[in-house]
Write an enzyme that holds these catalytic residues in place. Sequence first.
Site, short mmCIF file in Angstrom:
data_model
loop_
_atom_site.label_atom_id
_atom_site.label_comp_id
_atom_site.label_asym_id
_atom_site.label_seq_id
_atom_site.Cartn_x
_atom_site.Cartn_y
_atom_site.Cartn_z
N GLU A 39 5.58 -49.80 3.10
CA GLU A 39 4.83 -48.63 2.63
C GLU A 39 5.63 -47.34 2.66
OE1 GLU A 39 3.82 -49.00 7.07
OE2 GLU A 39 4.38 -50.30 5.39
N ASP A 70 -11.67 -29.05 -2.80
CA ASP A 70 -12.61 -30.08 -2.36
C ASP A 70 -14.05 -29.71 -2.70
OD1 ASP A 70 -10.34 -31.22 -1.34
OD2 ASP A 70 -10.71 -30.57 0.71
N LYS A 72 -6.43 -36.48 -0.95
CA LYS A 72 -6.37 -35.19 -1.65
C LYS A 72 -5.86 -35.33 -3.08
CE LYS A 72 -6.73 -30.62 -1.13
NZ LYS A 72 -7.86 -29.93 -0.49
N HIS A 114 8.58 -52.13 7.15
CA HIS A 114 7.47 -51.35 6.60
C HIS A 114 7.65 -51.16 5.09
CE1 HIS A 114 5.47 -50.17 10.35
NE2 HIS A 114 6.68 -50.24 10.87
N CYS A 122 4.83 -55.55 10.60
CA CYS A 122 5.39 -55.19 11.90
C CYS A 122 4.54 -55.79 13.03
CB CYS A 122 5.53 -53.68 12.02
SG CYS A 122 6.69 -53.15 13.30
N TYR A 123 3.78 -54.99 13.79
CA TYR A 123 2.92 -55.55 14.83
C TYR A 123 1.95 -56.57 14.24
CZ TYR A 123 -0.52 -55.88 18.61
OH TYR A 123 -1.36 -56.35 19.58
N GLY A 166 1.80 -51.14 14.75
CA GLY A 166 1.23 -50.50 15.93
C GLY A 166 2.26 -50.44 17.04
#
Length: 518
Positions: free
Chosen positions: A176, A233, A374, A174, A85-86, A58
Amino acid sequence: MLTGRRDLVLILDFGSQYTQLIARRIREASVYCEVYRYDLPIERIREIAPRGVILSGGPSSVYGEGAPHISAELFSIGVPILGICYGMQLLSHLLGGKVERGAEGEYGPALVRATRAAGVFGRFKDGDVLDVWMSHGDKVTGLPPGFSTLGTTDTTPFAAIADDERHIYGLQFHPEVAHTRRGKELLEAFLFDVCGLEPTWTPASFVEASVEAIRKKVGPDASAVCGLSGGVDSSVAAILCHRALGDRLVCIFVDNGLLRKGEAEQVVKMFGDHYHLRLVHVQAQKRFLDALSGVTDPEQKRKTIGRVFIEVFEEEAKKIEDCRFLVQGTLYPDVIESVSAKGPSAVIKSHHNVGGLPERMKLGLVEPLRELFKDEVRAVGATMGIPHHLLWRHPFPGPGLAVRCLGPLTEERLNVLREADAIFEEEIREAGLYDKIWQSFCVLLPVRTVGVMGDERTYDEVIALRAVDSKDGMTADWSRIPHEVLARASARIINEVRGVNRVVYDVSSKPPATIEWE
């Protein structure tokens, strides 16, 4: 959402731009996860009963005014916790460590040396050097009691930390993002080695659980209605609900006269004739074009199309006996956005959907895809046997060709655009590029230019070709289509589509441009 399941990881969002990416990486490991705001009450967390908790990054400082915080009680619920991180700075701060503003921030690539192969670093070796992505100004300068170091950088002595006894971990980088090369191994170590999870979140298991959940929600007697557009979708949602409800699902396909060439016929053939869905085909082309007559402003086009769609849909839905539910194709990014710590993103364009229908029609909502990204929607569709060409068709805007036909909308101009668009798609497919490009289409410009055809002077309209490469549509770069493919498409459009004498190619990226022109 199917909360309370055995293999659930909870992500608390502190406003990171990467929160959705954390969720996607966990889903890619076949583990189910959900994202909530950081201020989710501890009682609710206990009720959800996650097998692991991740605290996102964040933009705040833990000691800043109004900084997002959590209850220290979270660290005593007895499940593994990973702060990123945060999230690492916050858990350090709450558990008695020291967090300070760094002499200089770390933003971008960095090298982390593994000092101890344990916990989330358990799949590494002591001394391994990891390429990671940093994005922080504050740093942990004093560890909380019970914590030890797992990794360091030249400027950050506590780049990765661990409380082995309580299974609480912190990463200053990070894992990710793609720039952290071995981030996948790190996250999988947390999921499988620390939390003891199994990779059970699969398309097949989702279909099985969803069919059961839909039947339970709708009950044995009620009917449901679905607005079927032929897009990915709505198609996957419709076929999933049809598995659960059979003929108690009624799909309404509104032909608004703004579809691509042959699209209406394809939808009727695929879903009515092949899948045998109970399909109502409403041919409302004239009604939409009459309402759009003289409308040139793109926002007004969207609002007009949305209003008429709701009117038509409502009229048809009222004819359905015992209709008590509405099926919508809401996806998980929409859910995350609604609970984001940052709040909803700025609205760039309004989008028409059937979101206004439940309040007007007093229908219950069935959103079978609201847990999925998606790519997961496509995987579920493939599991149910939906053909590749439908699942991987390029995105098409809700207002259809109305926002690709700039200026006034007439049946003649729409037909010009439709024919040009079909030619461009044919050439891209013929060149083997269709599945490599994220989105491609034609735009008809409200501009006339002088040309020469044979010995005659022409004064006709301009077609712009647009093709972009992207992962999620949030950012995009223009596709480097070979010149010979563009040349063939241009020549065919000018020669075969009456009313066009010039073709141009859009080389704008997003940002600053948007993908669609309107």
